[in-house]
Design a protein around this motif. Structure first.
Motif, short mmCIF file in Angstrom:
data_model
loop_
_atom_site.label_atom_id
_atom_site.label_comp_id
_atom_site.label_asym_id
_atom_site.label_seq_id
_atom_site.Cartn_x
_atom_site.Cartn_y
_atom_site.Cartn_z
N ILE A 60 9.08 -10.14 -1.95
CA ILE A 60 8.61 -9.65 -0.86
C ILE A 60 7.35 -8.61 -1.11
O ILE A 60 7.61 -7.71 -1.61
N ASN A 61 6.17 -9.24 -0.68
CA ASN A 61 5.09 -7.99 -1.15
C ASN A 61 4.69 -7.36 0.10
O ASN A 61 4.19 -7.87 1.29
N THR A 62 4.72 -5.84 -0.16
CA THR A 62 4.57 -5.19 0.97
C THR A 62 3.17 -4.41 1.16
O THR A 62 2.95 -3.39 2.11
N HIS A 63 2.45 -4.86 0.13
CA HIS A 63 0.84 -4.28 0.49
C HIS A 63 -0.06 -4.96 -0.25
O HIS A 63 0.06 -5.61 -1.45
N ALA A 110 -1.46 -18.55 -1.55
CA ALA A 110 -1.08 -19.61 -2.80
C ALA A 110 -0.48 -18.76 -3.93
O ALA A 110 0.26 -19.29 -4.60
N GLU A 111 -1.30 -17.84 -4.36
CA GLU A 111 -1.11 -17.12 -5.43
C GLU A 111 0.26 -16.50 -5.53
O GLU A 111 1.29 -16.42 -6.32
N LEU A 112 0.48 -15.74 -4.36
CA LEU A 112 1.68 -15.08 -4.10
C LEU A 112 2.93 -16.07 -4.24
O LEU A 112 3.76 -15.91 -4.84
N LEU A 113 2.74 -17.30 -3.36
CA LEU A 113 3.85 -18.28 -3.10
C LEU A 113 3.97 -18.81 -4.63
O LEU A 113 5.50 -18.76 -5.10
N LEU A 114 3.18 -19.13 -5.33
CA LEU A 114 3.37 -19.64 -6.64
C LEU A 114 4.13 -18.63 -7.55
O LEU A 114 4.63 -18.81 -8.58
N SER A 115 4.15 -17.33 -7.27
CA SER A 115 4.66 -16.42 -8.17
C SER A 115 6.26 -16.03 -7.58
O SER A 115 6.92 -15.16 -8.17
N GLY A 116 6.55 -16.59 -6.60
CA GLY A 116 8.02 -16.59 -6.02
C GLY A 116 8.02 -15.90 -4.77
O GLY A 116 9.11 -15.33 -4.49
N CYS A 117 6.92 -15.27 -4.11
CA CYS A 117 6.89 -14.52 -3.13
C CYS A 117 7.21 -15.36 -1.79
O CYS A 117 6.36 -16.28 -1.56
N THR A 118 8.08 -14.92 -0.80
CA THR A 118 8.22 -15.80 0.27
C THR A 118 7.77 -15.11 1.67
O THR A 118 7.64 -15.68 2.46
N THR A 119 7.78 -13.67 1.51
CA THR A 119 7.04 -13.14 2.73
C THR A 119 6.30 -11.93 2.13
O THR A 119 6.20 -10.93 1.17
N THR A 120 4.98 -11.86 2.77
CA THR A 120 4.14 -11.15 2.39
C THR A 120 3.49 -10.24 3.70
O THR A 120 3.45 -10.88 4.77
N THR A 121 3.00 -9.15 3.38
CA THR A 121 2.16 -8.56 4.48
C THR A 121 0.60 -8.57 4.02
O THR A 121 0.49 -9.25 2.76
N MET A 147 4.32 -19.72 4.75
CA MET A 147 4.79 -18.38 4.32
C MET A 147 5.34 -17.42 5.57
O MET A 147 4.53 -17.58 6.52
N ARG A 148 6.43 -16.69 5.31
CA ARG A 148 6.52 -15.69 6.18
C ARG A 148 5.77 -14.32 6.09
O ARG A 148 5.34 -14.06 5.07
N VAL A 149 5.18 -13.83 7.08
CA VAL A 149 4.10 -12.81 7.08
C VAL A 149 4.29 -11.72 8.21
O VAL A 149 5.01 -11.97 9.13
N VAL A 150 4.03 -10.45 7.64
CA VAL A 150 3.80 -9.39 8.45
C VAL A 150 2.39 -8.91 8.13
O VAL A 150 1.89 -8.35 7.32
N LEU A 151 1.62 -9.35 9.28
CA LEU A 151 0.06 -9.15 9.12
C LEU A 151 -0.41 -7.81 9.81
O LEU A 151 0.11 -7.51 10.96
N THR A 152 -0.73 -6.92 9.35
CA THR A 152 -1.21 -5.66 9.86
C THR A 152 -2.55 -5.73 10.14
O THR A 152 -3.51 -6.25 9.77
N ARG A 153 -2.92 -5.16 11.58
CA ARG A 153 -4.15 -5.02 12.26
C ARG A 153 -4.55 -3.65 11.72
O ARG A 153 -4.56 -2.67 12.22
N GLY A 154 -5.33 -3.81 10.64
CA GLY A 154 -6.12 -2.71 9.95
C GLY A 154 -7.21 -1.99 10.72
O GLY A 154 -7.67 -2.97 11.67
N SER A 155 -7.65 -0.88 10.56
CA SER A 155 -9.02 -0.31 11.18
C SER A 155 -9.52 0.82 10.33
O SER A 155 -9.15 1.44 9.47
N MET A 156 -10.94 0.73 10.63
CA MET A 156 -11.69 2.02 10.16
C MET A 156 -12.58 2.30 11.28
O MET A 156 -13.28 1.45 12.00
N LEU A 371 16.16 -10.51 5.18
CA LEU A 371 15.27 -10.85 3.96
C LEU A 371 15.64 -10.06 2.76
O LEU A 371 16.34 -9.07 2.74
N GLY A 372 15.16 -10.57 1.66
CA GLY A 372 15.53 -9.92 0.13
C GLY A 372 16.98 -9.91 -0.38
O GLY A 372 17.01 -9.34 -1.32
#
Ligand SMILES: [Zn+2]
Length: 447
Positions: A60-63, A110-121, A147-156, A371-372
């Motif tokens: 699980i990739n969190t950033h 795709a790069e994350l998925l092929l590295s074994g990542c199933t959930t990413t932010t 892929m499972r995702v937690v997408l963050t609405r970033g802002s500046m 998860l995890g």
């Protein structure tokens, strides 16, 4: 998804207790662990022979910042620390378009998925004119790849004109940001467990957003029950900026903005002292460790052992590909293990610790206990590695070999009970075509 329950039988090794003969998945979940000498109690299973596979909970990739895959090894940003690195990159990023983001997000996923990542932010904070649908584009790309995702609405919204770091061309006004945040939650956020898509809110950093936006974002997140994410305590420049602009430390600032609680996870968390770690632990705020990015930008070292000893949750993230350059979460596990072992020694940091940060630790950062982990009731999100590459030849302890010898490419990946990587490839994805498209996109951006 298989119509029958699927028994992943007799894995070479598995990161779970009581599952020597494998696991049974059904309906997108793990329904049974099969212990040594046992057979499944679940009737009528199809069988997948996992004898060549080392089975992990999906990583699980969190950033991350997907768009930055278009600015790997950008000459203007090489060999710079965070603030001058950002200043060199903002004008290039300002040229991002919907088509370029679609390509960059597909590459990162795709790069994350092929590295074994199933959930990413993803932390997408760049909304130049014409890119209003950035998060919508990312949701669509994740759905295409399964892929499972937690997408963050970033802002500046704090540009150079107002004392911030980014140029005027990449910031938005507060009302636009908050209205779009609410729209995205309404449209895409699935609130329950096993959700395939969630939305979180993520003003970029103290030096690129206003205090008012930080506070109003926290209020919106609380009202809608979504999580909060931002960069904090990444560099000493940031600490100096907070002192000058707000007259306090980054953590004091976070607390004043209403962010110091259990729904917040922070990227980096390098420059916290012992008392601050105690405050974070008491509040239940978690931290994503990004070892490659921190080393390449020479930002410092995240005190993960002090954090865990204080009761904090630590997750793992690759961070954007302009700093890390890679988007490979399994390689990040090894980087975290090496960096933290060098700092803390053999008795405090093991390969299993690094795997824990990337699995159950990251899941807790996202408030996703289903998860995890490989347990009955958990989501059937799995990463399966073989040890047939040259780098593993002669390895005895299969689980240790993944971290020590540097696994980087999963043979099979399952998300919600469905195979999304088979034979080391993503079915239906033209990888050479994607690479050609991305290289052309990156050249366009750097013209
Ligand atoms: Zn970042």
């Amino acid at each position: 998804m298989s119509l029958k329950p699927l028994w992943l039988r007799d894995p070479r090794a598995i990161l779970a207790e009581g599952a020597a003969r494998g696991i049974v998945v059904d309906g997108g979940r793990i329904v049974e662990l099969v212990g040594a000498g046992a057979e499944p109690n679940t009737p009528d299973c199809a069988i997948f022979d996992a004898g060549d596979h080392v089975v992990l909970p999906g990583l699980i990739n969190t950033h991350h910042h997907f768009f930055q895959t278009l600015t790997r090894a950008t000459p203007a940003a090489l060999d710079r620390e965070l603030f001058p690195w950002l200043t060199a990159l903002y004008p290039i990023w300002a040229k991002l378009t919907p088509d370029l983001l679609d390509c960059a997000a597909t590459v990162a996923l795709a790069e994350l998925l092929l590295s074994g990542c199933t959930t990413t932010t993803d932390h997408h904070y760049l909304f130049p004119s014409g890119l209003d649908d950035a998060i919508d584009i990312e949701v669509a790309a994740a759905q295409r790849l399964g892929m499972r995702v937690v997408l963050t609405r970033g802002s500046m919204n704090l540009s150079q004109r107002d004392g911030g770091l980014p140029p005027d061309s990449v910031v938005q006004d507060e009302d636009t940001i908050l209205a779009d945040s609410a729209r995205l939650i309404d449209r895409y956020h699935q609130p329950g467990p096993y959700a395939m898509a969630q939305i979180a809110l993520a003003p970029c950093s103290p030096f690129s957003v206003t205090t008012s936006l930080m506070r109003r974002t926290a209020e919106l997140a609380e009202a809608r029950g979504v999580r909060l994410h931002t960069h904090l305590a990444e560099t000493r420049d940031e600490t100096a900026f907070c002192d000058k602009m707000f007259g306090c430390s980054p953590l004091d600032y976070l607390e004043q903005c209403g962010w110091l609680h259990e729904r917040t996870w922070l990227a980096h968390g390098i420059h916290f002292d012992k008392a601050e770690i105690g405050r974070l632990a008491a509040a239940g705020t978690s931290v994503t460790h990004c070892p490659c990015s921190n080393q390449i930008l020479a930002s410092g070292h995240c005190p993960v052992c002090e954090m865990e000893q204080a009761g904090m949750t630590v997750g793992l993230g690759v961070d954007g590909s302009a700093s890390n350059n890679a988007s490979n979460l399994m390689q990040e596990v090894r980087a975290a293990f090496l960096l933290q072992r060098a700092r803390y020694g053999v008795s405090q940091v093991t390969g299993r610790d690094a795997l824990r940060w990337a699995t159950s630790g990251s899941a807790r950062c996202l408030g996703r206990p289903e998860l995890g982990v490989i347990e009955v009731g958990a989501a059937a999100d799995l990463a399966l590695f073989t040890l047939d590459e040259l780098r593993f030849a002669g390895a005895i302890d299969a689980l240790s070999a993944l971290v020590l010898a540097g696994a980087h490419h999963a043979d099979r990946v399952m998300v919600g009970g469905r195979w999304v990587v088979e034979g080391g490839a993503i079915p239906g994805l033209d990888l050479p075509g994607l690479i050609r498209r991305q290289n052309a996109a990156a050249r366009l951006l750097h013209e």
